[in-house]
Scaffold this motif. Sequence first.
Motif, short mmCIF file in Angstrom:
data_model
loop_
_atom_site.label_atom_id
_atom_site.label_comp_id
_atom_site.label_asym_id
_atom_site.label_seq_id
_atom_site.Cartn_x
_atom_site.Cartn_y
_atom_site.Cartn_z
N GLN A 166 -3.09 28.14 60.63
CA GLN A 166 -3.83 29.32 61.09
C GLN A 166 -4.85 29.75 60.05
N GLU A 167 -4.43 29.79 58.81
CA GLU A 167 -5.34 30.18 57.73
C GLU A 167 -6.52 29.22 57.61
N ALA A 168 -6.24 27.92 57.78
CA ALA A 168 -7.31 26.93 57.70
C ALA A 168 -8.36 27.14 58.79
N LYS A 384 -5.87 16.60 56.54
CA LYS A 384 -6.75 15.44 56.75
C LYS A 384 -7.80 15.65 57.83
N CYS A 385 -7.78 16.80 58.47
CA CYS A 385 -8.77 17.03 59.52
C CYS A 385 -9.43 18.41 59.39
N ILE A 386 -8.65 19.46 59.62
CA ILE A 386 -9.24 20.79 59.73
C ILE A 386 -9.98 21.22 58.47
N GLU A 387 -9.34 21.04 57.32
CA GLU A 387 -9.95 21.52 56.08
C GLU A 387 -11.26 20.81 55.75
N GLY A 388 -11.44 19.59 56.28
CA GLY A 388 -12.64 18.84 55.96
C GLY A 388 -13.72 18.85 57.03
#
Length: 465
Positions: A166-168, A384-388
């Motif tokens: 959620q935070e991401a 591996k997905c959302i943060e990038g």
Amino acid sequence: MDYRIEKDMLGVKSINDEKYYGINTIRAMENFNIGDKFVNIDFVKEIALIKKAAAMVNIKLKKLDEEKGKAIIKAAEEVVSGLFDENFHINAFQGGAGTSTNMNVNEVIANRALELLGRKKGEYDIIHPNNHVNMSQSTNDVCPTALRIAAIRKIRKLADALASLQEAFQIKEDEFANILKLGRTELMDALPMMAGQGFGAYAKAIERDRWRIYKVEERLRVINIGGTAIGTGLNATNKYIFMITDLLQDLTGIGLARSDFPMDITQNADVFVEVSGLLKSCAVNLMKISNDLRLLGSGPRGGFGEILLPMEQAGSSIMPGKVNPVIPEMVAQVAMRIISNDSGITFAAASGQLELNAFIPIITENLLESLELLERTIIIFREKCIEGIEVNKDKCKENLEKSTAMTAALINHIGYDKASEVAKRSLASGKTLREILICEKILSEEEINKILNPLELTKPGIPGK
């Protein structure tokens, strides 16, 4: 290799003396030899924890010899630590409502306790799997209690993973707050929106999942330990029932509560259906989000191309340079598994009969697998997905300008029919809405700038007024 002989009501078996399990386990391994899907080891460890608690209480009640009891406690602690994991290889899909698993734990603890006392494995006249390790218990109160404890522990980890996801999404909401893009309904051009708003919507969905899953722990805290076979408590005293519940609270750090009607907990598995249903809801949200990301990141030339997903691995054995959205695809497949597991849990819970549900093993396997899969998948999805994720600003602008999405903003200025004509001419001519509005002097440039202001288009109200 040395062997020992063990017997039961059905006959005798030769057992490798290096193994700590006994004849009940051997029969289960033979009867349910349908693959290598073994009973969840965390479930096994929670059963061992219950054995420890039962021994501690029975020593205090002077039902169990202290020396034997301490050996059982030590052996149970070693099982919990993972020291004997290789001795638990019974298939997860087993008949008997979990009796094979319970006896597997009883036998391993009994034989290890005998060893700790300097005795040989199989000397059950000294420490017996049933008489001593299983004292005051039944499979039918041990397994549901162990499942509830194991599920609560995993729910807490899952709730933490969801909070981080959620935070991401919220970070991405802020990061992309000023990037205008095309919204879509039914895969067709719709209204303009900020790229950050889409991620904000994902954050809200995950927030609901996190809260629902966090709260459902309360539904699992009521346990039937002490109810023994059918919930009546035969062979377990009231003192034992109260004491073991209190002790399990201390040992687990979980606010467990004694059921005021253990027969209910023993025969009804609806709570597991409820928990699984919330996991399914979470899976549904994850699948929808992952599919959105695949669409928005499709291309790089022939698709939407509005977001850039992190590139994790080569995507083709024949097409050089191709990179697939492998993480969202993994998430979607895990979601499918969770939904399938929920169906199995539903069928199993509904198939219980009279005073016991014989299908607790598949409920256990599916529920714990779903919890584990969700937690691990969510962590990988975030890392591996959302943060990038990045937004392709140029592509967002291009898609928006080519569309007729902003015609809705004209309704209160020139009417629906006139706005539809402008949209139609825009599509036919290839000109933008702005060009047609100016060229045909439908609105002044100053009015157009006010109406088509991105900040006006993506919030409540009438643009330009």
